[in-house]
Enzyme design. Structure first.
Site, mmCIF file in Angstrom:
data_model
loop_
_atom_site.group_PDB
_atom_site.id
_atom_site.type_symbol
_atom_site.label_atom_id
_atom_site.label_comp_id
_atom_site.label_asym_id
_atom_site.label_seq_id
_atom_site.Cartn_x
_atom_site.Cartn_y
_atom_site.Cartn_z
ATOM 1 N N LYS A 28 -9.549 -1.483 -3.344
ATOM 2 C CA LYS A 28 -9.417 -2.342 -2.167
ATOM 3 C C LYS A 28 -10.574 -2.036 -1.218
ATOM 4 C CE LYS A 28 -5.270 -0.600 -1.573
ATOM 5 N NZ LYS A 28 -3.954 -0.219 -0.958
ATOM 6 N N ASP A 75 -0.133 5.139 1.004
ATOM 7 C CA ASP A 75 -0.269 6.147 2.059
ATOM 8 C C ASP A 75 -0.304 5.529 3.457
ATOM 9 O OD1 ASP A 75 -0.399 8.310 0.195
ATOM 10 O OD2 ASP A 75 -2.450 7.691 -0.266
ATOM 11 N N ASP A 95 -1.821 -0.575 5.887
ATOM 12 C CA ASP A 95 -2.203 -0.041 7.205
ATOM 13 C C ASP A 95 -3.705 -0.051 7.438
ATOM 14 O OD1 ASP A 95 -2.386 2.197 5.199
ATOM 15 O OD2 ASP A 95 -3.189 3.229 6.965
ATOM 16 N N CYS A 123 -11.375 -2.952 -8.667
ATOM 17 C CA CYS A 123 -9.983 -2.728 -8.263
ATOM 18 C C CYS A 123 -9.828 -1.905 -6.993
ATOM 19 C CB CYS A 123 -9.160 -2.145 -9.412
ATOM 20 S SG CYS A 123 -9.748 -0.621 -10.146
ATOM 21 N N CYS A 173 -16.078 -0.491 -9.529
ATOM 22 C CA CYS A 173 -14.974 -1.211 -10.174
ATOM 23 C C CYS A 173 -14.651 -2.481 -9.383
ATOM 24 C CB CYS A 173 -13.743 -0.311 -10.235
ATOM 25 S SG CYS A 173 -13.079 0.066 -8.600
ATOM 26 N N ASP A 228 0.705 9.844 5.006
ATOM 27 C CA ASP A 228 -0.537 10.236 4.340
ATOM 28 C C ASP A 228 -0.770 11.734 4.521
ATOM 29 O OD1 ASP A 228 -2.923 10.179 3.017
ATOM 30 O OD2 ASP A 228 -4.031 9.115 4.571
ATOM 31 N N ASP A 240 0.844 -1.185 0.000
ATOM 32 C CA ASP A 240 0.000 0.000 0.000
ATOM 33 C C ASP A 240 0.889 1.248 0.000
ATOM 34 O OD1 ASP A 240 -2.306 1.699 0.582
ATOM 35 O OD2 ASP A 240 -1.488 1.784 2.623
HETATM 36 MG MG LIG Z 1 -2.795 3.282 3.504
HETATM 37 ZN ZN LIG Z 2 -11.070 0.848 -9.326
#
Ligand SMILES: [Mg+2]
Ligand SMILES: [Zn+2]
Length: 196
Positions: free
Chosen positions: A108, A10, A133, A106, A104, A16, A8
């Protein structure tokens, strides 16, 4: 067939800043790049998988995101931790930019980014890890068939995470993964020697 760390962005690799839109907002978490370099030397591909709904929200364009990622890649490369792949989801259902207002596969916790990256880089998911995280990182990794590591550098919950590994930060997670792998291959050698 390769093994990979899906990581991942950020609060895992960099601090972040709530929808980073400019390269000068990239601030690496201490030790992150150096640990990624250690994983790279141990034979792992390094693949970034990140939700960037700021694009769908109209806070930045994909061109701006590309400049941010060029800078991230520049800083990581300088530490020997160049990313082998960089995948982002710009979508968000119900967001104001019509082009990206889609449901979508994609974003997460869905595993679409990990699965696409694994296909494009011939990655063996069972030998790979997803590190992030947020619970959504863990869910995406598990849904894709990876092992999962949760890092406490974000604002994620302190409990209720069902990751294979819990770590203070990315460096700690990567070092634990490398130790687990070393222990596994040691067991393999012992089994081989004993003929079991
Ligand atoms: Mg993150
Ligand atoms: Zn997506």
């Amino acid at each position: 067939v390769a093994k990979a760390l899906f990581i991942d962005r950020d609060d895992t690799i960099n601090v972040d800043r709530e929808f980073i839109s400019s390269p000068d907002e990239i601030d690496l978490i201490p030790g992150a790049a150096e640990a990624m370099a250690r994983a790279r030397r141990a034979g792992y591909l390094l693949i970034l998988v990140t939700n960037q709904s700021g694009v769908a929200r109209g806070l930045l364009t994909e061109e701006m995101l590309e400049r941010v990622h060029d800078e991230l890649q520049r800083q990581l490369s300088a530490c020997g931790a160049a990313l082998d792949g960089l995948y982002y989801c710009p979508h968000l259902e119900g967001a104001p930019v019509a082009e990206y207002d889609v449901r979508c596969d994609c974003r997460k916790p869905l595993p679409g980014l990990v699965l696409r990256a694994a296909k494009e880089h011939s990655v063996d998911l069972a030998r790979s890890w997803m590190i992030g995280d947020r619970p959504s990182d863990v869910e995406a990794g598990r849904a894709a068939g990876c092992r999962t590591a949760f890092v406490r550098t974000g604002r994620g919950p302190s409990g209720g995470i069902e990751a294979d590994l819990m770590a203070g930060d990315l460096a700690e997670a990567i070092d634990a993964i490398l130790r687990i792998e070393a222990a596994g291959s040691e067991r393999g050698r012992l089994r081989g020697r004993d003929g079991v």
